[in-house]
Structures are given as structure tokens and as C-alpha cells.
Design an enzyme around this catalytic site. Structure first.
Site, PDB file in Angstrom:
ATOM      1  CE  LYS A  56      -4.522   0.840   0.225  1.00  0.00           C
ATOM      2  NZ  LYS A  56      -5.614  -0.049  -0.227  1.00  0.00           N
TER       3      LYS A  56
HETATM    4  P1  NAD Z   1     -13.608   7.586  -2.687  1.00  0.00           P
HETATM    5  O1  NAD Z   1     -12.632   8.667  -2.484  1.00  0.00           O
HETATM    6  O2  NAD Z   1     -14.150   7.328  -4.063  1.00  0.00           O
HETATM    7  O3  NAD Z   1     -14.890   7.785  -1.721  1.00  0.00           O
HETATM    8  C1  NAD Z   1     -14.786   7.989  -0.350  1.00  0.00           C
HETATM    9  C2  NAD Z   1     -16.135   8.528   0.123  1.00  0.00           C
HETATM   10  O4  NAD Z   1     -16.137   8.599   1.539  1.00  0.00           O
HETATM   11  C3  NAD Z   1     -16.463   9.917  -0.393  1.00  0.00           C
HETATM   12  O5  NAD Z   1     -17.838  10.008  -0.721  1.00  0.00           O
HETATM   13  C4  NAD Z   1     -16.169  10.814   0.828  1.00  0.00           C
HETATM   14  O6  NAD Z   1     -16.924  12.015   0.826  1.00  0.00           O
HETATM   15  C5  NAD Z   1     -16.611   9.876   1.930  1.00  0.00           C
HETATM   16  N1  NAD Z   1     -16.070  10.218   3.236  1.00  0.00           N
HETATM   17  C6  NAD Z   1     -14.807  10.596   3.578  1.00  0.00           C
HETATM   18  N2  NAD Z   1     -14.742  10.849   4.891  1.00  0.00           N
HETATM   19  C7  NAD Z   1     -15.991  10.621   5.388  1.00  0.00           C
HETATM   20  C8  NAD Z   1     -16.573  10.719   6.663  1.00  0.00           C
HETATM   21  N3  NAD Z   1     -15.848  11.112   7.712  1.00  0.00           N
HETATM   22  N4  NAD Z   1     -17.875  10.396   6.797  1.00  0.00           N
HETATM   23  C9  NAD Z   1     -18.611   9.996   5.745  1.00  0.00           C
HETATM   24  N5  NAD Z   1     -18.123   9.905   4.512  1.00  0.00           N
HETATM   25  C10 NAD Z   1     -16.830  10.212   4.345  1.00  0.00           C
HETATM   26  O7  NAD Z   1     -12.919   6.272  -2.094  1.00  0.00           O
HETATM   27  P2  NAD Z   1     -13.275   4.758  -2.386  1.00  0.00           P
HETATM   28  O8  NAD Z   1     -12.366   4.272  -3.438  1.00  0.00           O
HETATM   29  O9  NAD Z   1     -14.744   4.603  -2.534  1.00  0.00           O
HETATM   30  O10 NAD Z   1     -12.786   4.098  -1.008  1.00  0.00           O
HETATM   31  C11 NAD Z   1     -13.610   4.076   0.158  1.00  0.00           C
HETATM   32  C12 NAD Z   1     -13.116   2.978   1.055  1.00  0.00           C
HETATM   33  O11 NAD Z   1     -13.146   1.738   0.329  1.00  0.00           O
HETATM   34  C13 NAD Z   1     -11.674   3.125   1.559  1.00  0.00           C
HETATM   35  O12 NAD Z   1     -11.576   2.573   2.849  1.00  0.00           O
HETATM   36  C14 NAD Z   1     -10.871   2.290   0.572  1.00  0.00           C
HETATM   37  O13 NAD Z   1      -9.647   1.851   1.108  1.00  0.00           O
HETATM   38  C15 NAD Z   1     -11.859   1.150   0.368  1.00  0.00           C
HETATM   39  N6  NAD Z   1     -11.609   0.378  -0.837  1.00  0.00           N
HETATM   40  C16 NAD Z   1     -11.736   0.943  -2.075  1.00  0.00           C
HETATM   41  C17 NAD Z   1     -11.461   0.162  -3.189  1.00  0.00           C
HETATM   42  C18 NAD Z   1     -11.626   0.696  -4.586  1.00  0.00           C
HETATM   43  O14 NAD Z   1     -11.378  -0.077  -5.538  1.00  0.00           O
HETATM   44  N7  NAD Z   1     -12.049   1.923  -4.774  1.00  0.00           N
HETATM   45  C19 NAD Z   1     -11.051  -1.170  -3.049  1.00  0.00           C
HETATM   46  C20 NAD Z   1     -10.970  -1.717  -1.774  1.00  0.00           C
HETATM   47  C21 NAD Z   1     -11.245  -0.913  -0.668  1.00  0.00           C
END
Ligand code: NAD
Length: 417
Positions: free
Chosen positions: A106
Site C-alpha cells: 500500500k
Molecule cells: P472515494 O474517495 O471514491 O470515496 C470515499 C467517500 O467517503 C467519499 O464520498 C467521501 O466524501 C466519503 N467520506 C470521507 N470521509 C468521510 C466521513 N468522515 N464520513 C462519511 N463519509 C466520508 O474512495 P473509495 O475508493 O470509494 O474508497 C472508500 C473505502 O473503500 C476506503 O476505505 C478504501 O480503502 C476502500 N476500498 C476501495 C477500493 C476501490 O477499488 N475503490 C477497493 C478496496 C477498498
């Protein structure tokens, strides 16, 4: 939002919980609680006004016993060395749980990307790629998108690497745009595995996901796709939120229309016909299914006591603190752990890498079918592990499966003198 639990300590506790059910050598377990190496470096880049700025960046390579290190790159002010170490460990266990031939890695840069222009972000990203160049490679370490990074940043990293190495190596990074060697189905993959995990969990509990009420915290890539696909399964999405706040309509709403509203206005807040809720209110709403899809530590011990959902499917990495996990296990709330539920992203990243190596693209239908097979098989394996070992929850069952696979790979490699 929850407490300041150090995510690296959470990871180590999760491994200790599972290790109690395994007959693994203490020395090997210590190895499984620490990254193999961590790069921590300065990135100095030029701002549009000609001045220079220096920010801190990290890449943790947690474990390579089952294959090249694999994991995303995050741009967020909260990025720390320990957060990146924890996230790299979760990647190693995630790849093992869904049985794809990767270790865990990561990376992250401690910035708020909204403070920078696109050209500044490009110079910063290329500077990071140049620092990463000796460490990454199609068979060494393969980064991907994470919070606040996407196809654009992946394309820049690929181009920087290929230019410096004077080669063509699209498999050095995944999550690329389709015309730059990306895969069909990659953008939706994480949300898809969340929806599949929810379906399997309800099935396991002899309940129907059709008609289940659902709240989703975090409405980015993972959360908004999960909401749309759970809606396709007949689930009733009644509340969603992002960092600006949340909206709730007990009669349910169309998750795709909420996403369109967010794309237009920058937030889900203000969506027509829905009342405002805070993030903490959303996490404790009386719903059947809760999907935390924002960041780590969203639910702490105190909040866990007020959670009303019967099932939690973790789209985010590490959204429950270990204390919250214990409270929810005592209260018989079923938690499908992040290392399975959001593994769709890395699984389709793996398919992207396979297609890059084969120089042969798959149809979206094939990608989605293969993904469903991987997630359903992994869920079945988890349930077997849950039934065979007297574990407290599905998370510990998942770690038992994952640790066994990594330990086996390590043992089978034999010893160097
Ligand atoms: P992203 O940036 O697309 O979305 C994150 C969302 O969370 C946004 O809508 C943001 O406004 C919201 N957010 C941030 N802080 C917040 C808070 N305090 N309260 C409520 N909402 C809040 O990111 P993503 O890619 O969707 O990732 C989200 C999670 O999923 C992370 O933990 C990431 O590690 C995990 N994840 C993502 C992927 C992927 O392929 N995108 C894969 C595995 C895990």
C-alpha cells in the site's frame, strides 16, 4: 465519526485473534505482523507559481510469500506510516482470502488533493512514480487506485515507469483507463463484491436481501456502486452519506439518482425529498444492512452499542475498531469483513494484470462472472472456517483462512541456510 485507534494496532490484534486458532510457529507469526519493508520519502515538486513544495510519501511492502506486492495508493491528509503499514497488511490477507497470487502492499501521500491543480498533481504523481520505480514492476509490486486516486493517476504512473524503464509494461499498475490497458468492470468491481457479499451473507442467514433496508456511509467509488448493485438485488437504500453529511428517506430512493446529484453538486446533501442525517446518526439507523464505505475507525466501541443493523458489510478498509468488533460479535451482528467484502477491487485488478500479461482483453461479462465465482467461493470457504473453528466472528474465520495460506506458502518455499 469514531476514535483514533491506530489501524496498525488493529491489524495486529486481528492477527492475534486468528493465531489463537492456528498451530503456527511464533517466528512466522511475528513475520506476519510486520511489513517486509517500508519506503518513507520526500516528494519535492513545483507548484504552478514556480515555488517548490515538499510532502511526505510512503510505500509499504507487507508480504511477498504468495506473489508480487499489490495494493493501492491513497492521497489524503490523514495518511501516516502506520496507516499505510496496516493497509498493506490488510491487502496481503485480502489477496490470500480470495486466493489470488499476490502479497500485500500500500502507498500514500499525505496531502489533500483538492488543494492542488491538475498539473501540480501530475508533477507530484510523476515524482512519486520516479521514487517508486526501483521497487515496483509487473512481477515485483503492482500499485492501484485508492482513496482520492483513480485512472488518471494510474495512467501517469504507468507512463512515468515505462518512460524511465524504456519498455512497455502495462501490468506495472492496475486501475488504468480502458484505452491505457485497463479492464472492463474494474471501476465497479469493489462495489460489486460488496453487493455479492451482502447477498451471500443474507442467504447464509436464511434471509432475503430483497426488501432489506440499507444505509451506506461514504458515497465514493465503493459506496455508490455497492448501493446501486444492492438496489438491483432488490435491497431498499434508505440513507447515504459523504464527508459533508447524509440524507435519509425511510421510503427509499434511487441510489443512481443520488450519485448523479453528488456528481452535479459535490455532495449527497440536499438530495430531493430526503431529510438530513449526520454520519453518526446514519451508522445507528434502524436498517437491516449497514455498509460503511468511507475510512477506517468509522464505528468505535460506543457507537457499536447503538448500531441497529443486523448485518454489516465492510466496503471500507478497517471501518470498525477491534473494540467495536467485539461489541458487535457479542450482540450477534453479522459482519462480513473488509478483506472479503471489498476484495472485488483487487480481484479485478488481478484480472487486469492477467489480461495485460496475456495481451488479451476479456469481455465485461467474463470479468463479472469470474469475479462472482471468486467471491462466492471465498465466502463459502469463510463459512466452512467459521463452522470448523470456534471463532468469534467471520473476520477471525477469514484471518484463519488467509494466515494458513500465507504460512503454507512460506513453509513450502523451504529455508535458506
Ligand atoms: P472515494 O474517495 O471514491 O470515496 C470515499 C467517500 O467517503 C467519499 O464520498 C467521501 O466524501 C466519503 N467520506 C470521507 N470521509 C468521510 C466521513 N468522515 N464520513 C462519511 N463519509 C466520508 O474512495 P473509495 O475508493 O470509494 O474508497 C472508500 C473505502 O473503500 C476506503 O476505505 C478504501 O480503502 C476502500 N476500498 C476501495 C477500493 C476501490 O477499488 N475503490 C477497493 C478496496 C477498498
Amino acid at each position: 465519526m469514531g476514535d483514533q485507534t491506530n489501524p496498525f494496532e488493529s491489524l495486529r490484534e486481528q492477527i492475534d485473534d486468528a493465531a489463537a486458532h492456528l498451530d503456527a510457529d511464533e517466528g512466522v507469526l511475528t513475520r506476519l505482523k510486520n511489513p517486509e519493508r517500508v519506503l518513507e520519502t520526500n516528494l519535492t515538486f513545483e507548484l504552478d507559481d514556480g515555488s517548490l513544495e515538499t510532502v511526505r510519501a510512503y510505500r509499504s511492502q507487507f508480504n511477498g510469500d504468495r506473489g508480487p506486492y499489490k495494493g493501492g495508493i491513497r492521497y489524503h491528509p490523514g495518511v501516516t506510516r502506520d496507516e499505510v503499514k496496516a493497509l498493506s497488511g490488510w491487502m496481503a490477507y485480502k489477496c490470500a482470502v480470495v486466493d489470488i497470487p499476490y502479497g500485500g502492499g500500500k502507498g500514500g501521500i499525505a496531502i489533500d488533493p483538492s488543494d492542488y491543480s491538475e498539473s501540480e498533481l501530475e508533477r507530484l504523481t510523476r515524482s512519486f512514480a520516479a521514487e517508486l520505480r526501483p521497487l515496483i514492476g509487473e512481477d515485483r509490486d503492482i500499485p492501484a487506485p485508492d482513496v482520492n486516486t483513480g485512472q488518471r493517476e494510474m495512467n501517469w504512473i504507468k507512463d512515468t515507469y515505462e518512460t524511465l524503464e524504456n519498455t512497455t509494461a502495462p501490468g506495472v499498475i492496475t486501475g488504468k483507463a480502458l484505452d491505457s490497458g485497463g479492464s472492463e468492470g474494474r471501476v465497479e468491481a469493489t462495489g460489486r463484491s460488496v453487493a455479492l457479499s451482502a447477498r451471500e451473507a443474507f442467504d447464509w442467514l436464511d434471509r432475503d436481501i430483497a426488501g432489506a433496508t440499507v444505509a451506506v456511509q461514504g458515497y465514493g467509488n465503493a459506496g455508490s456502486v455497492a448501493a446501486a448493485l444492492i438496489d438491483d438485488l432488490g435491497g431498499d437504500v434508505v440513507a447515504v452519506s459523504d464527508s459533508s453529511g447524509g440524507v435519509h428517506n425511510p421510503d427509499g430512493f434511487d441510489p443512481r439518482a443520488v450519485k448523479a446529484h453528488k456528481n452535479e453538486t459535490g455532495s449527497v446533501v440536499g438530495y430531493d425529498g430526503a431529510a438530513s442525517v449526520t454520519n453518526d446518526e446514519l451508522l445507528t439507523l434502524d436498517v437491516d444492512l449497514l455498509v460503511p464505505a468511507a475510512l477506517e475507525n468509522a464505528v468505535d466501541e460506543t457507537l457499536a452499542r447503538d448500531v441497529s443493523a443486523d448485518v454489516i458489510v465492510e466496503a471500507a478498509n478497517g471501518p470498525l475498531t477491534p473494540d467495536a468488533d467485539d461489541v458487535l460479535a457479542e450482540r450477534d451482528v453479522t459482519v462480513v469483513p473488509d478483506i472479503l467484502a471489498n476484495a472485488g477491487g483487487v480481484t479485478v485488478s488481478y484480472f487486469e494484470w492477467v489480461q495485460n500479461r496475456q495481451r488479451f482483453g476479456w469481455t465485461e461479462e467474463r470479468v463479472n462472472e469470474e469475479l462472482e465465482r471468486v467471491i462466492v467461493d471465498a465466502f463459502d470457504r469463510l463459512v466452512e472456517s467459521h463452522e470448523a473453528n470456534d471463532v468469534k466472528n467471520l473476520r477471525t474465520a477469514a484471518y484463519v483462512v488467509a494466515i494458513s495460506r500465507i504460512v503454507n506458502a512460506y513453509d513450502q518455499a523451504g529455508n535458506w541456510p
